[in-house]
Enzyme design. Structure first.
Site, mmCIF file in Angstrom:
data_model
loop_
_atom_site.group_PDB
_atom_site.id
_atom_site.type_symbol
_atom_site.label_atom_id
_atom_site.label_comp_id
_atom_site.label_asym_id
_atom_site.label_seq_id
_atom_site.Cartn_x
_atom_site.Cartn_y
_atom_site.Cartn_z
ATOM 1 N N GLU A 19 5.518 -3.301 1.056
ATOM 2 C CA GLU A 19 5.623 -3.061 -0.379
ATOM 3 C C GLU A 19 4.894 -1.750 -0.637
ATOM 4 O OE1 GLU A 19 6.873 -5.045 -2.989
ATOM 5 O OE2 GLU A 19 7.879 -6.322 -1.520
ATOM 6 N N GLY A 28 0.830 -1.208 0.000
ATOM 7 C CA GLY A 28 0.000 0.000 0.000
ATOM 8 C C GLY A 28 0.856 1.246 0.000
ATOM 9 N N CYS A 62 2.119 0.084 -8.688
ATOM 10 C CA CYS A 62 3.230 0.626 -7.915
ATOM 11 C C CYS A 62 4.512 0.761 -8.729
ATOM 12 C CB CYS A 62 3.480 -0.226 -6.686
ATOM 13 S SG CYS A 62 3.623 -1.986 -7.063
#
Lengths: 458, 471
Positions: free
Chosen positions: B201, B179, B236
């Site tokens: 992460e 997140g 991401c």
């Protein structure tokens, strides 16, 4: 503290300059550390001697050198991008240098905050390290809790902490503010399981190793020292007798003479240990030793038989020369005993029963597990040293020290050649089928797809 | 689906759940090879039965774990030296115990199941807390995992902040969070109370450096695939912004426009091959970036938006100021700013003045530039001449994780297994070969022997044994 912030800014600048990245710089620092050891043997010795005996001081020196030697050899041939600045806060003198070596080999700039409980060692490090190592890259900060708190407010790229779980929580909480990864080397109650050994010479060796593992390392003041022993009822008296004989042989008749024994590090710890024995039920369980010398801060090697399990001596890490022996009706109960308590840094088990060994291995969890000896896993550089659960996380020693202060960056190199059209939109059934087959590594299916023989996706 | 009134997941429920999970773990069943294989096979069956819903990558992770499990579970023998002679040593992987996986909304199945697969392969009991923002997936996961897997050891807890807070108060043996950095700090602080190790992460602004003298068409297609192909920028490791030279920028912009048209047609806002923005909150966040005064007039392509359908067209901005909003936070959307520099080497300063990102990309044919890139740019992972592929393709062999603000720890392939394992050091000694020199009382002879032994010097040991002192 302005001074600290300035130091830190200098360290960041040094790292940014790229100086610490080259193999040359790292090797130079490690060689300088070796020279520091060689040149200052007497000083180190004197600093250690304040609380340990002469011979033990010498042994520590050897240990220092070993750590230097093993680290300096296993060095950096490749450019692994490393963490920037890191801080190593350590509890005991030996433990200051091992992480420092790891941090330097990995190309970091370092702040070292040695424990304030050993002021002689702390000031030795503060005085000598700047004389040998790159002053703009390695700094030693002395002080107590307030200094530590200020340090923890800064943004580090890694924090390496050796100490108690209580302070470990404080360190990790502070690290959380900056998303700083940490390695925590904490403690715990390291149990020793003593199974029945039919061969009496094996039993003698086991008891020698247990005695050596309890009182040898700084009178029990070591994170991987033996905390307590588990043994079956029927062997307890044999064990106690053998221990008494061994203590006499190792340390002489008169505990006050301090032959080959260490003092307790300071008054605070001495009082803590005395308190453990104040509980009447605990005092009643003493079967050997128990004498306390406040003037010299020494406590005689003390054996207790079955102190109450809810007494502090059995709920907190002892970190001193008091050895509880806990008896069980069956040695296999030791597994449940250990599992009902926080995971320790080390478990020791003396047994020749291969089935029992396997049970201990698979059913207990600890930082490390050693069969038929004590503490010696510390000397094996190929084994990672670290805890699990309450005894900590992360690891070091040997190459693990280098890794712990490094970031392992994934690098993928592609060429412009060989384009795969199915990667790109607009999507159609052929492309979707291709992707599915590719992920399954279904090369034959892919071949069929290309020649038009594969059935389309339903 | 019949809906009963959902039980409130409060502190009591949390404690009761932990008790059940710890009991399941303590029974030892999750440690067995058989249990792990059964769960993984069930996950695979789940994927095959519901293929439309599950992404192929998840299946690949499952299959890899099944294939390699025996090997991963085998202990690693390590060498010993004369210092501990005679002895044998090994490193044994054991499960940590009961672990928590909190996943994100952008790849809800993958980011939930990939870590869960690693946790199961490593023999742990697991709780999965899927993102509430991807509500449909969250309830699908709760339903399917409950049906296919051993629910006494693997649970899905749905919910938002209150439920997550209850979860974070429990004592876990590991927490795996995917997140953003803000919540990452909350997770790490909660973990600190119990000394729980974590994998975070997180994200960051993943830069793309574009050099000249490259195959521009291929490079552009790969950039587009990484940026808009991946959930319309909501990933991401999406390329966040581009840095290129002032000279090359016009060529790059033209190539991007051409290929965007090839991929998504003329009406890119309504293309069916582009994801929408996940929520109105994020839509508002992204439009705010576009409406920033500092970047008005910098849009060279796209910019169209459709609030009712939560769509934003692929948008390119040229020469945005470094202090604009769009350059201060992670974009996580279909907006692509291009910064221009005089020399391509000037890119490194821009990148190193910012937080370390999860990924960084470079398109070049210049070997020296590649080497400098690898040496100077610190990020979770680097790719030259492509984007995002290190995550999608090289599953088994490259660790996937961040550094600095982009996170800590790594996973994928065996790294997932390792992330959820404790590597226990085991030393086997025998009673034979007990050197009296180890024990007090210490004599000079013993000390000489020990020094030699610890220095690994066989000659020294021999000399000491014979009573000779080494000069």
């Amino acid at each position: 503290m302005v001074e600290q912030e300035r130091s830190l800014a200098e360290l960041r600048e040094t790292f940014r300059s790229g100086r610490t990245r080259g193999v040359g710089w790292r090797k130079a620092q490690l060689r300088a550390l070796l020279k520091l050891m060689d040149d200052n043997e007497d000083h180190i010795f004197n600093a250690l001697q304040h609380w340990s005996s002469e011979e033990i001081g010498q042994l520590f020196l050897v240990l220092y050198r070993k750590m230097d030697g093993s680290q300096a050899g296993s060095n950096t041939a490749t450019f692994l991008p490393s963490q920037r600045t890191s801080t190593a806060r350590t509890a005991w003198p030996t433990l200051s240098l091992d992480p420092l070596i790891g941090a330097l080999s990995a190309g970091n700039t370092v702040v070292l905050k040695p424990s304030e409980h050993t002021p002689e060692c702390s000031s030795f490090l503060a005085k000598t390290i700047p004389l040998y190592l790159d002053r703009k890259a390695v700094k030693v900060v002395e002080g107590g809790t307030d200094v530590a708190e200020h340090l923890l407010q800064q943004k580090w790229d890694k924090i390496f902490f050796t100490g108690s779980p209580r302070v470990g929580r404080i360190v990790m909480s502070a690290a959380a503010e900056h998303l700083t990864p940490v390695t925590l080397e904490l403690g715990g109650k390291c149990p020793t399981i003593l199974d029945s050994l039919s061969d009496s010479s094996d039993l003698k060796v086991a008891v020698k190793r247990i005695a050596g593992g309890k009182w040898g390392p700084c009178s029990g003041q070591a994170c991987i020292g033996i905390d307590y022993v588990l043994v079956e009822h029927k062997f307890a008296s044999t064990l106690i007798e053998l221990l008494k004989k061994t203590i006499k042989r190792f340390y002489g008749e008169n505990p006050k003479s301090l032959k080959n024994l260490c003092r307790i590090v300071n008054k605070h710890q001495f009082d803590r240990l005395c308190n453990l024995l104040e509980d009447p039920a605990v005092a009643a369980s003493i079967v050997h030793g128990g004498s306390l010398d406040e003037e010299n801060l020494t406590i005689e090697p003390t054996i207790l038989l079955d102190p109450p399990l809810d007494a502090e001596i059995m709920t907190e890490e002892i970190f001193g020369p008091l050895l509880p022996i806990i008896t069980l009706s069956n040695i296999h109960e030791s597994i449940e005993f250990i599992n009902s308590r926080p995971k320790p840094l080390a478990i020791y088990a003396f047994t020749k029963d291969e089935t029992f060994k396997k049970e201990i291995l698979t059913e207990t969890s600890s930082g490390s597990l050693t069969f038929n000896d004590v503490m010696i896993q510390f000397l094996c550089d190929t084994l990672p040293f670290g805890g699990v659960g309450q005894s900590g996380f992360g690891r070091y020693h040997g190459k693990y020290s280098f890794d712990t202060f490094s970031h392992e960056k994934a690098v993928l190199e592609r060429s412009f050649f060989l384009e795969l059209e199915p990667r790109y939109p607009p999507w159609n059934e052929f492309k979707m089928q291709f992707i599915r087959l590719a992920y399954s590594f279904d090369y034959f299916g892919l071949l069929l797809l290309f020649v038009g023989l594969k059935r389309r996706f339903r | 689906m019949a809906t009963e009134k959902k039980e409130v997941f409060n502190a009591e429920a949390g404690a009761a759940m932990m008790k059940e999970l710890r009991s399941a773990f303590a029974s030892g069943k999750t440690k067995t090879h058989q249990w792990r294989v059964t769960q993984l096979q069930s996950l695979l069956r789940l994927a095959e039965d519901h293929e439309k819903d599950i992404i192929a990558m998840m299946k690949a992770s499952c299959k890899l774990a099944l294939k390699e499990l025996n090997h991963w579970m085998t202990s690693e023998k390590v060498k010993t030296s004369i210092t501990t002679f005679p002895s044998s040593a090994e490193i044994v992987s054991e499960p940590l115990g009961v672990v928590l996986v909190i996943s994100a909304w952008n790849y809800p199945f993958l980011l939930s199941l990939d870590p869960v697969i690693g946790a199961i392969a490593a023999g742990n009991a697991v709780v999965l807390k899927p993102s509430e923002i991807a509500a449909t997936t969250s309830s699908l996961l709760a339903k399917y995992l409950g049906e296919y897997l051993d629910s006494s050891a693997i649970k899905v807890i749905e919910g938002a902040v209150p439920e997550t807070s209850v979860l974070l108060e429990q004592k876990w043996d590991k927490i795996f969070y995917t997140g953003n950095g803000k919540v990452g700090r909350v997770v790490l602080a909660a973990a600190a109370k119990h000394l729980t190790p974590v994998v975070l992460e997180l994200g960051g602004k993943s830069p793309v450096i574009v050099d000249s003298n490259i195959n521009l068409q291929v490079a552009t297609r790969r950039i587009i695939a990484g940026k808009w192909g991946g959930n319309n920028g909501q990933a991401c490791v999406s390329p966040d912004y581009i840095i290129t030279t002032k000279d090359y920028a016009p060529k790059l912009v033209d190539a991007l426009k051409t290929e965007l048209k090839n991929f998504y047609g003329d009406d890119q806002l309504n293309s069916k091959d582009l994801s929408r923005i996940v929520s109105s909150n994020h839509f508002a966040r992204l439009t705010k970036l576009l409406d920033d005064d500092k970047v008005s007039g910098k849009i060279v392509h796209g910019g169209q938006r459709d609030e009712s359908n939560l769509k934003i067209a692929p948008t390119i901005l040229l020469d945005v100021p470094e202090d604009s909003l769009i350059m201060t936070e992670e974009i996580f959307g279909p907006l692509l700013p291009i910064l221009t520099v005089d020399r391509v080497e000037d890119s490194y300063k821009i990148i190193s003045s910012r937080s370390k990102p999860l990924a960084a990309y470079l398109f070049t044919n210049n070997k020296k530039l590649k080497e400098e890139f690898v040496r100077n740019v610190s990020a979770g992972g680097l790719v030259t001449n492509d984007t995002t592929l290190h995550v999608i393709l090289a599953v088994h062999t490259l660790p996937f994780g961040g550094v600095g603000e982009s996170g800590m720890g790594a996973y994928h392939g065996k790294f997932s297994f390792d992330a959820f394992s404790h590597k226990k050091a085991v030393l086997h000694r025998s009673f034979a070969g007990d050197a009296p020199a180890r024990y007090p009382p210490y004599t000079p002879g013993k000390l000489r022997f020990l020094k030699a032994l610890l220095n690994g010097s066989i000659l020294g040991v021999i000399c000491a044994l014979f009573g000779w002192s080494k000069a």
